[in-house]
Design a protein around this motif. Sequence first.
Motif, PDB file in Angstrom:
ATOM      1  N   SER A 178     -52.959 -26.937  -5.477  1.00  0.00           N
ATOM      2  CA  SER A 178     -53.874 -25.878  -4.889  1.00  0.00           C
ATOM      3  C   SER A 178     -53.230 -25.518  -3.602  1.00  0.00           C
ATOM      4  O   SER A 178     -52.837 -26.148  -2.716  1.00  0.00           O
ATOM      5  N   THR A 179     -53.293 -24.186  -3.743  1.00  0.00           N
ATOM      6  CA  THR A 179     -52.893 -23.645  -2.158  1.00  0.00           C
ATOM      7  C   THR A 179     -53.767 -22.721  -1.315  1.00  0.00           C
ATOM      8  O   THR A 179     -54.869 -22.477  -2.355  1.00  0.00           O
ATOM      9  N   GLU A 182     -57.355 -22.055   3.769  1.00  0.00           N
ATOM     10  CA  GLU A 182     -59.000 -22.418   4.200  1.00  0.00           C
ATOM     11  C   GLU A 182     -59.230 -23.550   3.297  1.00  0.00           C
ATOM     12  O   GLU A 182     -60.210 -23.880   3.440  1.00  0.00           O
ATOM     13  N   ILE A 183     -58.435 -24.201   2.483  1.00  0.00           N
ATOM     14  CA  ILE A 183     -58.989 -25.360   1.420  1.00  0.00           C
ATOM     15  C   ILE A 183     -58.836 -26.563   2.209  1.00  0.00           C
ATOM     16  O   ILE A 183     -57.926 -26.926   3.022  1.00  0.00           O
ATOM     17  N   ILE A 195     -63.267 -23.786   3.225  1.00  0.00           N
ATOM     18  CA  ILE A 195     -64.464 -24.462   2.139  1.00  0.00           C
ATOM     19  C   ILE A 195     -63.262 -25.513   1.317  1.00  0.00           C
ATOM     20  O   ILE A 195     -62.254 -25.887   1.473  1.00  0.00           O
ATOM     21  N   ARG A 196     -64.191 -26.265   0.712  1.00  0.00           N
ATOM     22  CA  ARG A 196     -63.634 -27.484   0.063  1.00  0.00           C
ATOM     23  C   ARG A 196     -63.095 -26.871  -1.164  1.00  0.00           C
ATOM     24  O   ARG A 196     -63.184 -25.932  -1.578  1.00  0.00           O
ATOM     25  N   SER A 198     -62.399 -26.968  -4.710  1.00  0.00           N
ATOM     26  CA  SER A 198     -63.004 -27.235  -5.843  1.00  0.00           C
ATOM     27  C   SER A 198     -62.013 -27.068  -7.413  1.00  0.00           C
ATOM     28  O   SER A 198     -62.367 -27.540  -8.305  1.00  0.00           O
ATOM     29  N   ASN A 199     -61.034 -26.329  -6.983  1.00  0.00           N
ATOM     30  CA  ASN A 199     -60.278 -26.080  -8.147  1.00  0.00           C
ATOM     31  C   ASN A 199     -59.321 -27.247  -8.708  1.00  0.00           C
ATOM     32  O   ASN A 199     -59.095 -27.501  -9.875  1.00  0.00           O
ATOM     33  N   GLY A 259     -53.083 -17.658  -4.189  1.00  0.00           N
ATOM     34  CA  GLY A 259     -51.829 -17.010  -3.710  1.00  0.00           C
ATOM     35  C   GLY A 259     -51.026 -16.106  -4.886  1.00  0.00           C
ATOM     36  O   GLY A 259     -49.954 -16.090  -4.627  1.00  0.00           O
ATOM     37  N   SER A 261     -52.155 -13.329  -5.917  1.00  0.00           N
ATOM     38  CA  SER A 261     -52.226 -11.501  -5.924  1.00  0.00           C
ATOM     39  C   SER A 261     -51.498 -11.068  -4.976  1.00  0.00           C
ATOM     40  O   SER A 261     -50.180 -11.525  -4.435  1.00  0.00           O
ATOM     41  N   ASP A 266     -49.897 -14.346   0.066  1.00  0.00           N
ATOM     42  CA  ASP A 266     -50.227 -14.669  -1.398  1.00  0.00           C
ATOM     43  C   ASP A 266     -48.682 -15.017  -1.699  1.00  0.00           C
ATOM     44  O   ASP A 266     -47.881 -14.325  -2.002  1.00  0.00           O
ATOM     45  N   ASN A 308     -59.767 -18.151  -7.238  1.00  0.00           N
ATOM     46  CA  ASN A 308     -61.477 -18.212  -7.553  1.00  0.00           C
ATOM     47  C   ASN A 308     -61.623 -19.135  -8.637  1.00  0.00           C
ATOM     48  O   ASN A 308     -61.080 -19.228  -9.616  1.00  0.00           O
ATOM     49  N   PRO A 309     -62.464 -20.047  -8.388  1.00  0.00           N
ATOM     50  CA  PRO A 309     -62.692 -21.058  -9.266  1.00  0.00           C
ATOM     51  C   PRO A 309     -63.009 -20.689 -10.661  1.00  0.00           C
ATOM     52  O   PRO A 309     -62.662 -21.190 -11.691  1.00  0.00           O
TER      53      PRO A 309
HETATM   54  P1  AMP Z   1     -56.529 -16.639  -3.731  1.00  0.00           P
HETATM   55  O1  AMP Z   1     -55.941 -16.414  -5.279  1.00  0.00           O
HETATM   56  O2  AMP Z   1     -55.595 -17.661  -2.903  1.00  0.00           O
HETATM   57  O3  AMP Z   1     -56.412 -15.006  -3.163  1.00  0.00           O
HETATM   58  O4  AMP Z   1     -58.140 -17.046  -3.824  1.00  0.00           O
HETATM   59  C1  AMP Z   1     -59.039 -16.206  -4.203  1.00  0.00           C
HETATM   60  C2  AMP Z   1     -60.331 -16.855  -3.692  1.00  0.00           C
HETATM   61  O5  AMP Z   1     -60.240 -18.268  -4.159  1.00  0.00           O
HETATM   62  C3  AMP Z   1     -60.389 -17.023  -2.186  1.00  0.00           C
HETATM   63  O6  AMP Z   1     -61.889 -16.805  -1.781  1.00  0.00           O
HETATM   64  C4  AMP Z   1     -60.104 -18.518  -2.054  1.00  0.00           C
HETATM   65  O7  AMP Z   1     -60.904 -19.068  -0.754  1.00  0.00           O
HETATM   66  C5  AMP Z   1     -60.709 -19.207  -3.428  1.00  0.00           C
HETATM   67  N1  AMP Z   1     -60.142 -20.322  -3.498  1.00  0.00           N
HETATM   68  C6  AMP Z   1     -58.697 -20.337  -3.661  1.00  0.00           C
HETATM   69  N2  AMP Z   1     -58.312 -21.956  -3.940  1.00  0.00           N
HETATM   70  C7  AMP Z   1     -59.417 -22.539  -3.929  1.00  0.00           C
HETATM   71  C8  AMP Z   1     -59.508 -23.817  -4.155  1.00  0.00           C
HETATM   72  N3  AMP Z   1     -58.801 -24.717  -4.454  1.00  0.00           N
HETATM   73  N4  AMP Z   1     -61.124 -24.100  -4.252  1.00  0.00           N
HETATM   74  C9  AMP Z   1     -61.863 -23.357  -3.890  1.00  0.00           C
HETATM   75  N5  AMP Z   1     -61.443 -22.025  -3.819  1.00  0.00           N
HETATM   76  C10 AMP Z   1     -60.426 -21.603  -3.657  1.00  0.00           C
END
Ligand code: AMP
Length: 410
Positions: A178-179, A182-183, A195-196, A198-199, A259, A261, A266, A308-309
């Motif tokens: 997971s990248t 913020e995680i 945020i935690r 969840s993925n 990451g 997009s 990203d 996004n989860p």
């Molecule tokens: P991204 O695809 O990196 O732009 O992430 C899209 C959204 O998914 C953002 O709001 C992220 O904070 C959220 N997100 C990315 N990775 C995770 C993760 N492992 N668990 C929960 N949410 C995530």
Amino acid sequence: MIPISEALEIIRRETFSLDAETIDLENSVGRVLAENIEADMDLPPFDRSQMDGFAVKTADTSKLPASLKIIGESVAGKGFDRKMKTGEAVRIMTGARLPDGADAVQKVELTKEKNGFVEILEAVKTAQNINRQASEITKGAQVFSQGEIINEQMIAALASFGYAKLKVFRQPKIAILSTGSEIVEIGEAPQKDQIRNSNSMMLKIFAKNAGAEAEILPQVHDDFETLKQKIAAAVGLDSGLKNSEIRNPKSKILIITGGVSVGDYDFTKPALRELGAEIFFEKVSLKPGKPTVFARLNDVLIFGLPGNPVSVAVTFFLFVRPAILQMQSAKNCKPKKGYAVCSDKIKGAKERDSFLPVSLSTNEKGSLMIESLRFSGSSNFIAFAHADALVFVPQGKNLAKNDVAEILFL
Ligand code: AMP
Ligand code: MG
């Protein structure tokens, strides 16, 4: 942007299959059979009583009450080995072998016993209360075939034909990365702007349920160099890596979330490119899940899923799960399709096909009904927790109340 069908075709084309191994029956649920399963004996193996009662000759019960001499007993595990003659009966228990000469069983409730004789109070018909030998299956018949996924309901059948060990296809090994800066880990308290994760755990469970061995790698921040290093290590490019478990990269899939997009941070695609990965596609006509990436590096298949989860769940189910099943040579790699009726209207997307999580219920008319989940966006994994299926909404269309829609069961 490519259509979903083309993405699936590319994944199918690039996915290799693994060889077989022998495992214990106990650990076989969820694995894919690498051999045909045959009955090594008739079932039942002999004519078997369905009741506690008396084995009789039908002809002896034509005149009632019939008084028959009890000449012995047949119990489960030890039958009666002499031949029964006219005027005789054998006490018999459920599951026991029918004695030679008998052709029916009368249940004990319809008999009366006195001084070594039994009175049969009701006539019997031939084969009454008997399971005939081989009525369930004949020795040599095929029970299950190669490519079937073993489920709990199959275990009794496998056990009864002696499959204490059986051949299944090897499990793909899946690494999950997971990248996102913020995680934080599940056990940590998120600070400001965090945020935690969840993925990672969700994917680990999904992958395990699809038959893979899954491992969560330490999550990485949105830092280009670090991400590059971690991807290289995960696919076994970094020979200096001490804890590299990639001894056989051919059995590997790497899933990266986030990451993918076009934001300034990203880095998944740039990192893959710089490492020399072959990128097969990076945009699919799918909502949610448009920026899904599929690539290969050092013989490891790589899925880059949007962060996004809910997008992760949908794209895993549509793209990664079929690959995991194909690696195990499963007969049915595709999600199970069905049809259901919309309880309400469901909005599609202008330029993409949609696969939206929905819950299902049945109504008193016997119809399978689609209940949309109240999504406030593809990040709503709280609503997703109640999903039973994905509903398909074709590009440029909406579904109206009472429309019959295609669904994929989760
Ligand atoms: P991204 O695809 O990196 O732009 O992430 C899209 C959204 O998914 C953002 O709001 C992220 O904070 C959220 N997100 C990315 N990775 C995770 C993760 N492992 N668990 C929960 N949410 C995530
Ligand atoms: Mg991100």
